[in-house]
Design a protein around this motif. Structure first.
Motif, PDB file in Angstrom:
ATOM      1  N   VAL A 196      -1.988  -7.463   7.272  1.00 15.97           N
ATOM      2  CA  VAL A 196      -3.203  -7.838   6.556  1.00 15.97           C
ATOM      3  C   VAL A 196      -2.956  -9.150   5.825  1.00 15.97           C
ATOM      4  O   VAL A 196      -1.973  -9.279   5.078  1.00 15.97           O
ATOM      5  CB  VAL A 196      -3.612  -6.736   5.556  1.00 15.97           C
ATOM      6  CG1 VAL A 196      -4.820  -7.177   4.741  1.00 15.97           C
ATOM      7  CG2 VAL A 196      -3.904  -5.437   6.297  1.00 15.97           C
ATOM      8  N   LEU A 230       1.747  -7.022   4.403  1.00 16.51           N
ATOM      9  CA  LEU A 230       0.877  -8.048   3.847  1.00 16.51           C
ATOM     10  C   LEU A 230       1.504  -9.423   4.066  1.00 16.51           C
ATOM     11  O   LEU A 230       2.730  -9.581   3.999  1.00 16.51           O
ATOM     12  CB  LEU A 230       0.667  -7.812   2.354  1.00 16.51           C
ATOM     13  CG  LEU A 230       0.253  -6.393   1.939  1.00 16.51           C
ATOM     14  CD1 LEU A 230       0.097  -6.317   0.416  1.00 16.51           C
ATOM     15  CD2 LEU A 230      -1.026  -5.963   2.633  1.00 16.51           C
ATOM     16  N   ASP A 268      -3.442  -1.728  -5.377  1.00 16.61           N
ATOM     17  CA  ASP A 268      -3.826  -1.670  -3.962  1.00 16.61           C
ATOM     18  C   ASP A 268      -4.113  -0.232  -3.538  1.00 16.61           C
ATOM     19  O   ASP A 268      -5.081   0.036  -2.820  1.00 16.61           O
ATOM     20  CB  ASP A 268      -2.730  -2.269  -3.078  1.00 16.61           C
ATOM     21  CG  ASP A 268      -2.757  -3.790  -3.050  1.00 16.61           C
ATOM     22  OD1 ASP A 268      -3.714  -4.380  -3.602  1.00 16.61           O
ATOM     23  OD2 ASP A 268      -1.830  -4.395  -2.472  1.00 16.61           O
ATOM     24  N   HIS A 275      -4.799 -11.635  11.144  1.00 16.16           N
ATOM     25  CA  HIS A 275      -4.645 -10.193  10.970  1.00 16.16           C
ATOM     26  C   HIS A 275      -4.103  -9.594  12.266  1.00 16.16           C
ATOM     27  O   HIS A 275      -4.257 -10.153  13.344  1.00 16.16           O
ATOM     28  CB  HIS A 275      -5.995  -9.524  10.668  1.00 16.16           C
ATOM     29  CG  HIS A 275      -6.573  -9.916   9.340  1.00 16.16           C
ATOM     30  ND1 HIS A 275      -6.137  -9.379   8.146  1.00 16.16           N
ATOM     31  CD2 HIS A 275      -7.557 -10.792   9.024  1.00 16.16           C
ATOM     32  CE1 HIS A 275      -6.832  -9.905   7.149  1.00 16.16           C
ATOM     33  NE2 HIS A 275      -7.707 -10.758   7.659  1.00 16.16           N
ATOM     34  N   ARG A 329       0.984  -4.338  -8.430  1.00 21.93           N
ATOM     35  CA  ARG A 329       0.214  -4.645  -7.224  1.00 21.93           C
ATOM     36  C   ARG A 329       0.152  -3.418  -6.315  1.00 21.93           C
ATOM     37  O   ARG A 329      -0.889  -3.125  -5.705  1.00 21.93           O
ATOM     38  CB  ARG A 329       0.850  -5.825  -6.478  1.00 21.93           C
ATOM     39  CG  ARG A 329       0.225  -6.164  -5.116  1.00 21.93           C
ATOM     40  CD  ARG A 329      -1.206  -6.668  -5.258  1.00 21.93           C
ATOM     41  NE  ARG A 329      -1.834  -6.864  -3.963  1.00 21.93           N
ATOM     42  CZ  ARG A 329      -1.867  -8.035  -3.320  1.00 21.93           C
ATOM     43  NH1 ARG A 329      -1.278  -9.113  -3.845  1.00 21.93           N
ATOM     44  NH2 ARG A 329      -2.468  -8.144  -2.153  1.00 21.93           N
ATOM     45  N   THR A 381      -3.698 -11.583   2.943  1.00 21.99           N
ATOM     46  CA  THR A 381      -4.206 -11.396   1.587  1.00 21.99           C
ATOM     47  C   THR A 381      -3.451 -12.317   0.643  1.00 21.99           C
ATOM     48  O   THR A 381      -2.304 -12.696   0.930  1.00 21.99           O
ATOM     49  CB  THR A 381      -4.022  -9.922   1.146  1.00 21.99           C
ATOM     50  OG1 THR A 381      -4.566  -9.735  -0.154  1.00 21.99           O
ATOM     51  CG2 THR A 381      -2.557  -9.528   1.125  1.00 21.99           C
ATOM     52  N   PRO A 382      -4.049 -12.717  -0.466  1.00 20.04           N
ATOM     53  CA  PRO A 382      -3.296 -13.510  -1.447  1.00 20.04           C
ATOM     54  C   PRO A 382      -2.078 -12.740  -1.946  1.00 20.04           C
ATOM     55  O   PRO A 382      -2.154 -11.544  -2.218  1.00 20.04           O
ATOM     56  CB  PRO A 382      -4.320 -13.730  -2.574  1.00 20.04           C
ATOM     57  CG  PRO A 382      -5.656 -13.580  -1.923  1.00 20.04           C
ATOM     58  CD  PRO A 382      -5.466 -12.535  -0.856  1.00 20.04           C
ATOM     59  N   ARG A 415       0.813  -1.207   0.000  1.00 19.13           N
ATOM     60  CA  ARG A 415       0.000   0.000   0.000  1.00 19.13           C
ATOM     61  C   ARG A 415       0.857   1.272   0.000  1.00 19.13           C
ATOM     62  O   ARG A 415       1.768   1.407  -0.811  1.00 19.13           O
ATOM     63  CB  ARG A 415      -1.011  -0.062   1.141  1.00 19.13           C
ATOM     64  CG  ARG A 415      -1.910  -1.301   1.033  1.00 19.13           C
ATOM     65  CD  ARG A 415      -3.027  -1.323   2.034  1.00 19.13           C
ATOM     66  NE  ARG A 415      -3.823  -2.532   1.869  1.00 19.13           N
ATOM     67  CZ  ARG A 415      -4.863  -2.849   2.632  1.00 19.13           C
ATOM     68  NH1 ARG A 415      -5.237  -2.042   3.614  1.00 19.13           N
ATOM     69  NH2 ARG A 415      -5.545  -3.958   2.403  1.00 19.13           N
ATOM     70  N   THR A 459       5.473  -5.136  -2.548  1.00 19.42           N
ATOM     71  CA  THR A 459       4.607  -5.466  -3.673  1.00 19.42           C
ATOM     72  C   THR A 459       5.158  -4.866  -4.959  1.00 19.42           C
ATOM     73  O   THR A 459       5.779  -3.809  -4.953  1.00 19.42           O
ATOM     74  CB  THR A 459       3.175  -4.969  -3.428  1.00 19.42           C
ATOM     75  OG1 THR A 459       3.195  -3.591  -3.032  1.00 19.42           O
ATOM     76  CG2 THR A 459       2.484  -5.793  -2.341  1.00 19.42           C
ATOM     77  N   ARG A 463     -12.723  -7.650  -4.939  1.00 20.21           N
ATOM     78  CA  ARG A 463     -11.896  -7.205  -3.815  1.00 20.21           C
ATOM     79  C   ARG A 463     -12.456  -5.905  -3.231  1.00 20.21           C
ATOM     80  O   ARG A 463     -13.019  -5.066  -3.952  1.00 20.21           O
ATOM     81  CB  ARG A 463     -10.455  -6.970  -4.270  1.00 20.21           C
ATOM     82  CG  ARG A 463      -9.744  -8.187  -4.819  1.00 20.21           C
ATOM     83  CD  ARG A 463      -9.307  -9.126  -3.725  1.00 20.21           C
ATOM     84  NE  ARG A 463      -8.373  -8.482  -2.821  1.00 20.21           N
ATOM     85  CZ  ARG A 463      -7.056  -8.351  -3.087  1.00 20.21           C
ATOM     86  NH1 ARG A 463      -6.566  -8.806  -4.228  1.00 20.21           N
ATOM     87  NH2 ARG A 463      -6.268  -7.785  -2.211  1.00 20.21           N
TER      88      ARG A 463
END
Length: 255
Positions: free
Chosen positions: A119, A104, A145, A110, A141, A121-122, A82, A137, A182
């Motif tokens: 978080v 992530l 995000d 969580h 991605r 998440t896949p 993020r 990421t 999502r």
């Protein structure tokens, strides 16, 4: 008479995240360590592991310090995501600042406490890379995000900047299409489907002008700055400059 009050010497140079054993080896006594904790200079991260003031962190910025502390707070394999992932890719700072790190992971549970969010998440392999010594990421991605979770004006600015150097606009549109149901997908689709979306009018990217105008009307003093060594292109230097929780000279982050 001259003032005979003794001046406390400055702390030795320490990493942002330091263990008690490291602090001792650097020359501090247990009493000095306890004094710094009791007076709020050091924050207890976990038993015998502390976060020191950023000025003692070998020149790291405050946001780097928060990220190092977040990575050191868990033993799980985590990925920076993020807003802080955008920061590591050299993308624009949100109006409200970078905020607390969001990490992530593919494994639960969580976590949302002590200023750190983990978080579940896949995390497909193609969506994770190593940058500046930490797992982060990928550009695609990261941008998708941010499109989902950041305020629209910040999402616009990040998408526009990414379209200039990191993620081709058609690739971004395709990536958003694959997000399915999502959370935040409606906002993400609205941004990339807008007539003023990145790349929709060639190199002019009018979304950048729209985002810039909106941000100028509400610009706070966030003190945002890119991380040390960051640049706006994926081919920039990827030197590691964040110390590990163990205080070694190697890179921080999960193994």
């Amino acid at each position: 008479m001259p003032n005979s009050r003794r001046v406390r010497p400055p702390d030795p140079l320490l990493p942002v995240v330091v263990s008690r054993a490291q602090a001792r080896r650097a020359g501090l006594t247990d009493r000095q360590i306890t004094w710094r904790i009791e007076h709020g200079q050091w924050k207890v991260l976990r038993r015998n592991v502390f976060v020191t003031p950023v000025p003692g962190g070998a020149g790291l910025g405050a946001d780097d310090g928060r990220l190092v502390a977040a990575l050191a707070s868990t033993r799980r394999e985590v990925v920076v995501g993020r807003a802080h992932a955008a920061r590591l890719w050299g993308l624009p700072c949100p109006l409200g600042g970078w905020g607390d790190p969001v990490l992530l992971t593919a494994d639960g549970p969580h976590r949302n406490r002590d200023g750190i969010r983990i978080v579940v998440t896949p995390l497909p392999e193609q969506g994770v890379v190593r940058r500046r010594g930490v797992l982060v990421t990928s550009p695609v991605r990261t941008v998708t995000d941010c499109l989902r979770v950041l305020p629209p004006v910040d999402a616009l600015a990040i998408a526009d900047a990414a379209a200039r150097s990191l993620v081709a606009a058609p690739l971004l549109v395709a990536a958003v299409d694959l997000l399915g149901g999502r959370p935040g997908i409606v906002q993400a689709r609205q941004v990339v489907a807008s007539p003023t979306a990145p790349g929709s009018s060639g190199a002019a990217t009018p979304v950048g002008r729209r985002a810039s105008s909106a941000r100028q009307t509400a610009r706070p003093s966030t003190g945002c700055a890119p991380p040390n060594g960051a640049a706006s292109t994926p081919n920039a230097s990827r030197r590691c400059s964040m110390p590990s929780a163990a205080g070694s000279s190697g890179c921080a982050g999960p193994a």
